[in-house]
Design an enzyme around this catalytic site. Structure first.
Site, PDB file in Angstrom:
ATOM      1  N   ARG A 101      -8.629 -11.562  -6.812  1.00  0.00           N
ATOM      2  CA  ARG A 101      -7.536 -10.596  -6.581  1.00  0.00           C
ATOM      3  C   ARG A 101      -6.335 -11.395  -6.090  1.00  0.00           C
ATOM      4  O   ARG A 101      -6.410 -12.066  -5.065  1.00  0.00           O
ATOM      5  CB  ARG A 101      -7.951  -9.547  -5.548  1.00  0.00           C
ATOM      6  CG  ARG A 101      -6.784  -8.686  -5.097  1.00  0.00           C
ATOM      7  CD  ARG A 101      -7.208  -7.460  -4.318  1.00  0.00           C
ATOM      8  NE  ARG A 101      -7.745  -6.438  -5.196  1.00  0.00           N
ATOM      9  CZ  ARG A 101      -7.815  -5.133  -4.883  1.00  0.00           C
ATOM     10  NH1 ARG A 101      -7.384  -4.707  -3.716  1.00  0.00           N
ATOM     11  NH2 ARG A 101      -8.322  -4.278  -5.736  1.00  0.00           N
ATOM     12  N   HIS A 128      -5.058  -3.971 -13.460  1.00  0.00           N
ATOM     13  CA  HIS A 128      -6.250  -3.692 -12.642  1.00  0.00           C
ATOM     14  C   HIS A 128      -7.335  -3.181 -13.603  1.00  0.00           C
ATOM     15  O   HIS A 128      -7.690  -2.015 -13.602  1.00  0.00           O
ATOM     16  CB  HIS A 128      -5.909  -2.662 -11.568  1.00  0.00           C
ATOM     17  CG  HIS A 128      -6.905  -2.583 -10.445  1.00  0.00           C
ATOM     18  ND1 HIS A 128      -8.039  -3.374 -10.378  1.00  0.00           N
ATOM     19  CD2 HIS A 128      -6.942  -1.799  -9.328  1.00  0.00           C
ATOM     20  CE1 HIS A 128      -8.715  -3.077  -9.283  1.00  0.00           C
ATOM     21  NE2 HIS A 128      -8.076  -2.127  -8.626  1.00  0.00           N
ATOM     22  N   GLN A 131     -10.549  -1.200 -12.365  1.00  0.00           N
ATOM     23  CA  GLN A 131     -10.295   0.175 -11.920  1.00  0.00           C
ATOM     24  C   GLN A 131     -10.193   1.120 -13.108  1.00  0.00           C
ATOM     25  O   GLN A 131     -10.796   2.196 -13.114  1.00  0.00           O
ATOM     26  CB  GLN A 131      -9.011   0.216 -11.090  1.00  0.00           C
ATOM     27  CG  GLN A 131      -8.639   1.613 -10.606  1.00  0.00           C
ATOM     28  CD  GLN A 131      -9.582   2.143  -9.546  1.00  0.00           C
ATOM     29  OE1 GLN A 131      -9.803   1.489  -8.531  1.00  0.00           O
ATOM     30  NE2 GLN A 131     -10.154   3.324  -9.753  1.00  0.00           N
ATOM     31  N   ASP A 228      -1.187   6.787  -8.200  1.00  0.00           N
ATOM     32  CA  ASP A 228      -1.436   5.541  -7.465  1.00  0.00           C
ATOM     33  C   ASP A 228      -0.352   5.474  -6.379  1.00  0.00           C
ATOM     34  O   ASP A 228       0.614   6.244  -6.422  1.00  0.00           O
ATOM     35  CB  ASP A 228      -1.316   4.358  -8.459  1.00  0.00           C
ATOM     36  CG  ASP A 228      -1.505   2.985  -7.823  1.00  0.00           C
ATOM     37  OD1 ASP A 228      -2.030   2.899  -6.703  1.00  0.00           O
ATOM     38  OD2 ASP A 228      -1.122   1.982  -8.473  1.00  0.00           O
ATOM     39  N   CYS A 268      -6.765   6.147  -7.708  1.00  0.00           N
ATOM     40  CA  CYS A 268      -7.530   4.897  -7.563  1.00  0.00           C
ATOM     41  C   CYS A 268      -7.813   4.576  -6.104  1.00  0.00           C
ATOM     42  O   CYS A 268      -8.733   3.825  -5.814  1.00  0.00           O
ATOM     43  CB  CYS A 268      -6.805   3.743  -8.246  1.00  0.00           C
ATOM     44  SG  CYS A 268      -5.117   3.489  -7.660  1.00  0.00           S
ATOM     45  N   ARG A 296     -17.010   2.656  -8.925  1.00  0.00           N
ATOM     46  CA  ARG A 296     -16.605   1.251  -8.977  1.00  0.00           C
ATOM     47  C   ARG A 296     -17.855   0.362  -8.928  1.00  0.00           C
ATOM     48  O   ARG A 296     -17.945  -0.636  -9.637  1.00  0.00           O
ATOM     49  CB  ARG A 296     -15.685   0.887  -7.792  1.00  0.00           C
ATOM     50  CG  ARG A 296     -14.329   1.588  -7.743  1.00  0.00           C
ATOM     51  CD  ARG A 296     -13.402   1.213  -8.886  1.00  0.00           C
ATOM     52  NE  ARG A 296     -13.187  -0.207  -9.051  1.00  0.00           N
ATOM     53  CZ  ARG A 296     -12.311  -0.954  -8.370  1.00  0.00           C
ATOM     54  NH1 ARG A 296     -11.532  -0.383  -7.478  1.00  0.00           N
ATOM     55  NH2 ARG A 296     -12.192  -2.251  -8.595  1.00  0.00           N
TER      56      ARG A 296
HETATM   57  N1   CP Z   1      -8.696   0.965  -5.910  1.00  0.00           N
HETATM   58  C1   CP Z   1      -8.860  -0.255  -5.363  1.00  0.00           C
HETATM   59  O1   CP Z   1      -8.832  -1.301  -6.045  1.00  0.00           O
HETATM   60  O2   CP Z   1      -9.104  -0.222  -4.050  1.00  0.00           O
HETATM   61  P1   CP Z   1      -9.118  -1.479  -3.071  1.00  0.00           P
HETATM   62  O3   CP Z   1      -7.704  -2.020  -3.016  1.00  0.00           O
HETATM   63  O4   CP Z   1      -9.581  -0.934  -1.757  1.00  0.00           O
HETATM   64  O5   CP Z   1     -10.052  -2.520  -3.623  1.00  0.00           O
HETATM   65  N1  NVA Z   2      -0.895  -0.443  -7.491  1.00  0.00           N
HETATM   66  C1  NVA Z   2      -1.735  -0.632  -6.337  1.00  0.00           C
HETATM   67  C2  NVA Z   2      -3.175  -0.471  -6.708  1.00  0.00           C
HETATM   68  C3  NVA Z   2      -4.114  -0.479  -5.522  1.00  0.00           C
HETATM   69  C4  NVA Z   2      -5.546  -0.358  -5.932  1.00  0.00           C
HETATM   70  C5  NVA Z   2      -1.478  -1.988  -5.714  1.00  0.00           C
HETATM   71  O1  NVA Z   2      -1.334  -2.968  -6.466  1.00  0.00           O
HETATM   72  O2  NVA Z   2      -1.406  -2.078  -4.492  1.00  0.00           O
END
Ligand code: CP
Ligand code: NVA
Length: 309
Positions: A101, A128, A131, A228, A268, A296
């Site tokens: 990530r 993502h 997700q 989101d 999400c 997930r």
């Molecule tokens: N939706 C999602 O990716 O959540 P987190 O940021 O908690 O991993």
């Molecule tokens: N768009 C958001 C998604 C979080 C799961 C971010 O990148 O923070």
């Protein structure tokens, strides 16, 4: 060697395999017939916060027989400037796979190239994929095939979530409507790339992408309303400006009433009540939203299994 770096590059057949096998992983939780990660250690390199993605991968890797090694990017030399190429060549000689990530999409791509181990994008600024695979799995579990259905995304139409939705729509053939303020609509370049990666069968199934500022028309008759956060990770300095611009791009009861009766409301997570969704609508749809979060785990297992098969 398989990597899940983006939905743009994921072949349709692999979408189908991951979605199909996730059903089995969900059904057989606690009694998996195989341990596809037995004897393996997977590195989880995270430069951004995470609850769902981290926990689902750590539990998923362990339940598939493997060992998850969580590496906060600030705690390893990467955080002090060691190049991603060198980090990848070290981790690639020790670990069996990586879940990353981070900010730049190019970093997960470089890691995959240099590490030579299966690499999974656990969120970048661009995409993502894990997700959206889960979101589609959840929709299909509750409502059947997503092909030909209408999915409406409301909010920041230029962040990672809608981009992954765009590539999914191009491959799987559903109508994706993105309702976002002008400054936060997907770029022409993304829409062009989506049309280039589109599957011919997807077009026949009714796949198309509509981008609009008009959230009411976008919500009208939709099978799913999705949102989101307005302020993605890394965009905190823009928070005040974003909250001003996104004002009104909210899932609430009047908007849900425009969607198809029984439409799913999905998020999400994490959710900011009073911003992208109001508290009442969130709670009214909490069962769907937390099933989506639970899924997930099942979908990560399917992704991991696919990556090592
Ligand atoms: N939706 C999602 O990716 O959540 P987190 O940021 O908690 O991993
Ligand atoms: N768009 C958001 C998604 C979080 C799961 C971010 O990148 O923070």
């Amino acid at each position: 060697m398989k990597h899940l770096l983006s939905l743009e590059k994921l072949p349709l057949v692999d979408f189908e395999t991951i979605l199909r096998d996730a059903k089995v992983f969900k059904k057989e939780r606690g009694a998996h017939k195989t341990q596809p990660l037995k004897g393996q250690t997977w590195a989880m390199m995270f430069s951004k916060s995470s609850t769902r993605t981290r926990v689902s991968f750590e539990v998923g890797i362990s339940e598939l027989g493997g060992n998850a090694m969580f590496l906060n990017a600030n705690d390893i030399q990467l955080g002090r400037g060691e190049p991603i190429q060198d980090t990848a060549r070290v981790i690639g000689r020790m670990a069996h796979g990586a879940v990353i990530r981070t900010y730049a999409q190019s970093d997960v791509e470089t890691f995959a190239e240099y590490s030579k181990i299966p690499t999974i994008n656990a969120l970048t600024d661009d995409e993502h994929p894990c997700q959206v695979l889960t979101d589609i799995f959840t929709f299909e579990e509750m409502r059947g095939s997503i092909a030909g259905k209408v999915v409406t995304f409301i909010g920041d139409g230029a962040c990672n979530m809608p981009v992954s939705w765009i590539f999914a729509a191009a491959k799987l053939g559903f109508e994706l409507r993105i309702a976002a303020p002008k400054e936060f609509q997907p770029s022409a370049e993304i829409l062009k790339r989506a049309s280039l990666c589109a599957d011919a069968s997807a077009r026949q199934a009714g796949g198309k992408i509509i981008v609009t500022e008009d959230l009411k028309s976008a919500a009208s008759g939709a099978d799913m309303l999705y949102t989101d956060v307005w302020v993605s990770m890394g965009k905190e300095a823009e928070a005040a400006e974003r909250i001003r611009i996104f004002n009104g791009y909210q899932i609430n009861a009047p908007l849900v009433n425009l969607a198809k009766p029984g439409a799913l409301v999905m998020h999400c997570l994490p959710a900011y009540r009073g911003k992208e969704i109001d508290a009442e609508t969130f709670e009214a749809n909490a069962d769907t939203i937390f099933t989506q979060a639970e899924n997930r785990l099942h979908v990560q297992k399917s992704i991991l299994n696919w990556a090592v098969s």
